[in-house]
Scaffold this active site. Sequence first.
Site, short mmCIF file in Angstrom:
data_model
loop_
_atom_site.label_atom_id
_atom_site.label_comp_id
_atom_site.label_asym_id
_atom_site.label_seq_id
_atom_site.Cartn_x
_atom_site.Cartn_y
_atom_site.Cartn_z
N LYS A 22 42.42 13.03 58.62
CA LYS A 22 43.26 14.23 58.48
C LYS A 22 43.86 14.32 57.07
O LYS A 22 43.78 15.35 56.42
CB LYS A 22 44.38 14.20 59.52
CG LYS A 22 45.49 15.17 59.21
CD LYS A 22 46.74 14.84 60.03
CE LYS A 22 47.95 15.59 59.53
NZ LYS A 22 48.90 14.77 58.79
N ASN A 23 44.50 13.24 56.62
CA ASN A 23 45.24 13.35 55.37
C ASN A 23 44.34 13.40 54.14
O ASN A 23 44.80 13.75 53.05
CB ASN A 23 46.30 12.24 55.26
CG ASN A 23 47.47 12.54 56.21
OD1 ASN A 23 47.62 13.67 56.69
ND2 ASN A 23 48.28 11.53 56.49
N CYS A 117 55.60 18.27 59.73
CA CYS A 117 56.39 17.36 60.55
C CYS A 117 57.75 17.11 59.95
O CYS A 117 57.89 16.81 58.76
CB CYS A 117 55.65 16.03 60.72
SG CYS A 117 54.39 16.12 61.97
N ARG A 123 62.31 16.24 53.18
CA ARG A 123 61.04 15.82 52.59
C ARG A 123 60.91 16.50 51.23
O ARG A 123 60.34 17.57 51.09
CB ARG A 123 59.87 16.18 53.52
CG ARG A 123 59.87 15.33 54.78
CD ARG A 123 58.68 15.57 55.65
NE ARG A 123 57.43 15.14 55.05
CZ ARG A 123 56.25 15.22 55.66
NH1 ARG A 123 56.17 15.71 56.87
NH2 ARG A 123 55.16 14.82 55.05
N ASP A 307 52.69 5.88 59.02
CA ASP A 307 52.13 6.75 60.06
C ASP A 307 51.67 5.98 61.29
O ASP A 307 51.22 6.57 62.27
CB ASP A 307 50.97 7.58 59.49
CG ASP A 307 51.45 8.58 58.45
OD1 ASP A 307 52.66 8.81 58.37
OD2 ASP A 307 50.61 9.12 57.70
N ARG A 399 47.73 18.62 66.00
CA ARG A 399 47.63 18.86 64.55
C ARG A 399 46.80 17.78 63.88
O ARG A 399 46.25 17.99 62.81
CB ARG A 399 49.02 18.86 63.91
CG ARG A 399 49.86 20.06 64.30
CD ARG A 399 51.17 20.03 63.60
NE ARG A 399 50.94 19.67 62.20
CZ ARG A 399 51.88 19.39 61.34
NH1 ARG A 399 53.13 19.42 61.70
NH2 ARG A 399 51.58 19.09 60.09
C1 EPZ Z 1 51.91 11.94 53.21
O1 EPZ Z 1 53.09 12.71 53.18
C2 EPZ Z 1 51.34 12.12 54.59
N1 EPZ Z 1 51.09 13.54 54.81
C3 EPZ Z 1 52.32 11.58 55.64
O2 EPZ Z 1 51.65 11.59 56.87
C4 EPZ Z 1 52.68 10.13 55.31
O3 EPZ Z 1 53.72 9.70 56.17
C5 EPZ Z 1 53.14 9.98 53.88
O4 EPZ Z 1 52.16 10.56 52.98
C6 EPZ Z 1 53.33 8.53 53.45
O5 EPZ Z 1 52.13 7.83 53.63
C7 EPZ Z 1 50.00 14.10 54.33
O6 EPZ Z 1 49.15 13.47 53.71
C8 EPZ Z 1 49.83 15.55 54.58
P1 EPZ Z 1 54.99 10.97 50.22
P2 EPZ Z 1 53.78 13.01 51.77
O7 EPZ Z 1 55.10 12.00 49.15
O8 EPZ Z 1 52.73 13.09 50.73
C9 EPZ Z 1 59.60 10.47 48.90
C10 EPZ Z 1 51.28 12.11 59.10
O9 EPZ Z 1 51.89 11.72 60.12
N2 EPZ Z 1 59.29 11.59 47.99
O10 EPZ Z 1 54.08 9.81 50.00
O11 EPZ Z 1 54.66 14.19 51.95
C11 EPZ Z 1 59.61 10.92 50.35
O12 EPZ Z 1 60.87 11.43 50.72
C12 EPZ Z 1 52.04 12.53 57.88
O13 EPZ Z 1 50.06 12.21 59.03
C13 EPZ Z 1 60.22 11.98 47.06
O14 EPZ Z 1 61.33 11.43 46.98
O15 EPZ Z 1 54.62 11.68 51.58
C14 EPZ Z 1 59.24 9.64 51.06
O16 EPZ Z 1 60.37 8.86 51.23
C15 EPZ Z 1 53.48 12.66 58.11
N3 EPZ Z 1 59.92 13.02 46.22
C16 EPZ Z 1 58.29 8.93 50.08
O17 EPZ Z 1 58.54 9.54 48.81
C17 EPZ Z 1 58.71 13.65 46.25
O18 EPZ Z 1 58.50 14.58 45.46
C18 EPZ Z 1 56.80 9.06 50.37
O19 EPZ Z 1 56.44 10.43 50.54
C19 EPZ Z 1 57.77 13.25 47.20
C20 EPZ Z 1 58.08 12.21 48.06
#
Ligand code: EPZ
Length: 431
Positions: A22-23, A117, A123, A307, A399
């Site tokens: 998915k991702n 989500c 987020r 995840d 989803r």
């Molecule tokens: C991706 O989300 C995945 N979603 C999430 O999977 C997954 O939990 C996450 O990566 C971590 O592996 C998709 O790929 C669509 P991040 P993403 O940016 O990219 C902080 C699922 O269940 N952060 O790696 O949005 C954030 O708050 C989903 O399949 C900032 O501070 O996650 C978090 O604490 C849910 N500023 C950490 O970084 C930013 O600009 C990691 O977030 C971006 C993120």
Amino acid sequence: MQKYIVQGGRALHGEVRISGAKNAAVAIIPAALLVDGVCRIENIPQISDVTVLLKILERLGAGVRFLNTTDVEIDCTHVRTTHVPQDLAHRLRASYYLIGALLGRFGEAEVSMPGGCNFGGVRPIDQHVKGFAAMGAEVREGDYIVARAREGRMKGANVYLDVVSVGATMNIMMAAALAEGNTVIENAAKEPHIVDLANFLNSMGANIKGAGTDTIRVFGVDRLHGGTYAIIPDQIEAGTYMAAVAAAGGGILLRGIIPKHMDCITAKLQEMGVEVIEEDDTLLVRRRGRLMRANVKTLPYPGFPTDMQPQITVALSLAEGTSIVTEGVWDNRYRYVGELTRMGAQIHVEGRTAVVEGVSHLTGATVQAFDLRAGAAMVVAALAASGTSEILNVQYIERGYEDIIGKLRSLGAEIRSVEYEDEELVRRQIG
Ligand code: EPZ
């Protein structure tokens, strides 16, 4: 609305084929916007996030044609619009990838704030915005994110991410693929789907090096051409079936996976006493006796994936002894714990830490899926629990999990999806 009814307490046996990730898919589909030509993308998972993204591309003027259930041709040659309407974009988090892709191809993007989500916390996308800004874009955030490259085309830049972010790493890669000059992303995320996106873009003519390490170099090119690419198997879908066997018992064979991607999950399950045997593209997973306690800390790849945190916590809730789970990625990802305790689990959450006192069994109950992985955890718990469980809000689960009902039934689970009326909604309509 649909809900799942599960008659639990049956061990799982048989084989299951893992779908495309998915991702990876939710990044690669928007990345097709960068390509001047026809992309044939294979091993696409049939999940609602993919359906919505393909609809968005069609609205933007792309041609989308399914060749069979898993392979799709996307032709973005004639896309001219850079405005992504709210009604579809707000339905998934990954719509933020449209910003990087549209900026990369057209130097402008107007995308309504992404939904997706909600773990109960914020987020943020500040690191995405920081990257775009370093590459010469002006970004305004409101109901819509409006981004425009000041000189019409993105410019290569050095970007150091303050947090390891999957989304920011992929979005900056997309914005950089067609930029003038070279981009270096430091402190980049290393998840398998990051490498998959880079491989997809490279097979269409991009020049990206270092994906899978913490420094990614993107050498901007003038054009990407069409081609064929197959998406990697879904690490988290596979991990969820592994957790289901750990919790419910039995032995299953996972087919079509990349065992290396599973190492972080395999190692933890083995520590808990689950037998895992890998071969070329299969994993045999078998529970023998009672699970043993373990501590889990979620971290960016190659750490234990966030995840998988809800699903492994369900298995730990049935293990002998006390386990400590620490969420190292998201601020608040324990909303499902309340549901799990109603099934008999003993879990105490304090901030980012959950203390899990193993119990001998769970009992069926009516529970909610609060988000995609929380929903998957409810399915795992219901399979392990004695008696009947009902899982509400399953649209979250669908989803991200292709044909979860069909796959689980083929493993001997008693699970079905039935339609029900949301009583609250009916009350409001009558009122
Ligand atoms: C991706 O989300 C995945 N979603 C999430 O999977 C997954 O939990 C996450 O990566 C971590 O592996 C998709 O790929 C669509 P991040 P993403 O940016 O990219 C902080 C699922 O269940 N952060 O790696 O949005 C954030 O708050 C989903 O399949 C900032 O501070 O996650 C978090 O604490 C849910 N500023 C950490 O970084 C930013 O600009 C990691 O977030 C971006 C993120």
